[in-house]
Scaffold this active site. Structure first.
Site, PDB file in Angstrom:
ATOM      1  N   GLY A 180       3.129  20.365 -74.011  1.00 12.10           N
ATOM      2  CA  GLY A 180       3.967  20.371 -75.210  1.00 12.10           C
ATOM      3  C   GLY A 180       3.117  20.510 -76.463  1.00 12.10           C
ATOM      4  CB  ALA A 181       1.770  23.314 -78.342  1.00 15.15           C
ATOM      5  CB  VAL A 195       5.036  16.737 -84.187  1.00 16.29           C
ATOM      6  CG1 VAL A 195       4.444  16.234 -85.462  1.00 16.29           C
ATOM      7  CG2 VAL A 195       6.273  17.531 -84.463  1.00 16.29           C
ATOM      8  CB  VAL A 253       3.959  22.026 -66.376  1.00 20.12           C
ATOM      9  CG1 VAL A 253       3.261  21.068 -65.421  1.00 20.12           C
ATOM     10  CG2 VAL A 253       3.089  22.285 -67.607  1.00 20.12           C
ATOM     11  CB  ALA A 258       9.220   7.048 -90.187  1.00 19.11           C
ATOM     12  CG  HIS A 264      -7.702  24.495-113.610  1.00 24.88           C
ATOM     13  ND1 HIS A 264      -7.565  25.293-112.494  1.00 24.88           N
ATOM     14  CD2 HIS A 264      -8.973  24.685-114.073  1.00 24.88           C
ATOM     15  CE1 HIS A 264      -8.700  25.954-112.298  1.00 24.88           C
ATOM     16  NE2 HIS A 264      -9.566  25.594-113.239  1.00 24.88           N
TER      17      HIS A 264
END
Ligand code: FAD
Ligand code: NAD
Length: 480
Positions: free
Chosen positions: A188-189, A191, A245, A328, A452
């Protein structure tokens, strides 16, 4: 003290504890029930977020980033560090200290706001009664005018790679490794895969991510997702898309994973640790008596309307256990709104403006709609992008990978979305979220004076680029 409350909250994660504090602030007699306990059986507040989620993962992300910077980036600044090493148990102990401090903070906040913490398992019965089974097994029945369910979520398991908490772990196990695995597999790629894969990759693991989808970060803006994939690949993360898989076999201290690749070919790969992070699911086990009156939806979430009200009168549900992103801050916001509604106020959660961040380096952050979503909605839109490579501050610090992308309505110029991969993206995206809350146009953002040199100048320039007015880059659109 009687056992009748104005509000009982079940679950003290970021949804539940925030709801409890806000309810108590509004003068409501409030209790919060939590079943999480430490090794000695002592109740702990904070839920997934504080104990095994946001906070510990960020502690490890920060430790590993510091190590990586010192090892690989300091020499460019003329700083020599000598031979570097990482003390994993010390890093984990620091993480544990951070967690303890933060969850202790919730207990302190409960005290300060007069929330009654109750430790044990809460079960909603009929008629807003709650059965509390404490950590010694003693039961009592509590009553409340309103009950807020905030029982959170747990990792999804897949039968082809069952978690054994040794070689095959979920996100919680991946926060507890005692040494750096030489070969780390991640299923699972998403988060968690990218964040925890990055932690151990920076410390020396050879990381392979096996992702089922053909597109990388499929629900994100695809221009930013592709840019992110390029950067992560350059960092050494081996991301394999379109992989299914099919099995895993633990042999002592390693695991052999079999999968079908994008071309449909059978493949095998051996790892020292395997993290399974294929999503999370709502957690309601033991929470609801059969006659509680609360319904679940087809995905197992507690069914609520837009105001987080369940089917049972006076019973509300918030956070990961209900529909919407599992974040969250989304749950916390729902907690505040529900507490205020109980107190007679009329606030709403703005579900259109919920920022989302992946805390890799550089960070990836977004708010509002993606270009793909705006296109699918059939709206006319304009896009402005600006690379960090043209931002003086980013070049000076050596963090010039990535870009800011702003999407605006073609007719009204109102900002519809902002997507960033780049330095401090988590804080930059919040600036756009505030602008969107106030209904800002791209021109409003572009006309705002930014200090800046700052990374945030990329936000101003991307906003200017929406209408072909960027200064520090040739504009694709003709300047009017
Ligand atoms: P939870 O935090 O899961 O809390 C629910 C609580 O309810 C738990 O403490 C549980 O013990 C308790 N409970 C459940 N049933 C009962 C019962 N019957 N009686 C008493 N108590 C009960 N989100 C972000 O926004 N940013 C991040 O950076 C981020 N990082 C993450 C990293 C990881 C590794 C993981 C796993 C998650 C991360 N998340 C992040 C997601 C975030 O942790 C969740 O969205 C959030 O914790 C959900 O809050 P919640 O209050 O709804 O539920
Ligand atoms: P996710 O949904 O982000 O990613 C899961 C990935 O696994 C997806 O890309 C999916 O296509 C893939 N997948 C699913 N089944 C698979 C399979 N059988 N084989 C290979 N790949 C498969 O979920 P997650 O990373 O587990 O995180 C869970 C939740 O926690 C997320 O919803 C996220 O919102 C929350 N979270 C948030 C943060 C943050 O805000 N920074 C950090 C961690 C977790």
């Amino acid at each position: 003290m009687s056992d009748k409350y104005d509000v009982i909250v079940i679950g003290s994660g970021p949804a539940g504890y925030v709801a409890a504090i806000r309810a108590a602030q509004l003068g409501l007699k409030t209790a919060c029930i939590e079943k999480w306990k430490d090794d000695k059986g002592k109740g702990i507040n904070g839920g997934t977020c504080l104990n095994v989620g946001c906070i510990p993962s960020k502690a490890l992300l920060d430790s590993s980033h510091k190590y990586h910077e010192a090892k690989d980036s300091y020499s460019a600044h003329g700083i020599s560090t000598g031979k570097m090493s990482i003390d994993v148990p010390a890093m984990i102990a620091r993480k544990d200290k951070v967690v303890k401090q933060m969850s202790g903070g919730i207990t302190g906040l409960f005290q300060a706001n007069k929330v009654t913490p109750l430790y044990g398992t809460g079960k909603l019965l009929k008629g807003r009664k709650v059965e509390l089974t404490d950590n010694e097994g003693k039961q009592q029945i509590l009553e409340a005018e309103n009950v807020i369910l905030a029982s959170g979520s747990i990792p999804v398991n897949i039968p082809v790679a069952p978690v054994d908490n040794d070689v095959i772990v979920d996100s919680t196990g991946a926060l507890e490794f005692t040494e750096v695995p030489k070969r780390l597999g991640v299923i699972g790629a998403g988060v968690i895969g990218l964040e925890l894969g990055s932690v151990w990759g920076r410390l020396g693991s050879k990381v392979v991510c096996l992702e089922a989808m053909d597109d990388f970060l499929a629900i994100m803006d695809q221009q930013i997702a592709k840019e992110t994939q390029k950067i992560l690949t350059k960092q050494g993360l081996d991301i394999r898309l379109g992989c299914r898989v099919t099995g895993s076999k633990v042999n002592g201290k390693e695991v052999e994973v079999t999968y079908t690749d994008k071309a449909g070919k059978e493949q095998k790969e051996t790892f020292d640790k395997l993290i399974v992070c294929v999503g999370r699911r709502p957690f309601t086990e033991g929470l609801l008596a059969p006659d509680s009156g609360v319904n679940l939806d087809e995905r197992g979430c507690i069914y609520v309307n837009d105001l987080c009200s369940t089917n049972a009168p006076g019973v509300w549900a918030i956070g990961d256990v209900v529909r919407g992103p599992m974040l969250a801050h989304k749950g916390s916001e729902e907690g505040v709104v529900v507490a205020e509604r109980i107190a007679g106020q009329k606030p709403l959660v703005n579900y259109d403006i919920i920022p989302n961040v992946i805390y890799i380096q550089p960070e990836v952050a977004s708010v509002g709609r993606t270009e793909e979503q705006v296109k699918a909605d059939g709206e006319e839109y304009s896009v402005g992008t600006f690379p960090f490579l043209a931002i003086g501050r980013a070049v000076a610090t050596g963090d010039a990978d990535g870009m800011v992308k702003i999407i605006a309505d073609a007719k009204t110029d109102r900002v519809l979305g902002c997507h960033i991969v780049g330095p401090n993206a988590s804080d930059l995206v919040q600036q756009v979220a505030i602008a969107m809350e106030f209904g800002a146009t791209a021109e409003d953002l572009g006309m705002t004076v930014f200090g800046h040199p700052t990374f945030s100048e990329a936000v101003k320039e991307a906003a200017l680029a929406v209408n072909g007015h960027a200064i520090h880059m040739p504009n694709k659109k003709k300047r009017k």
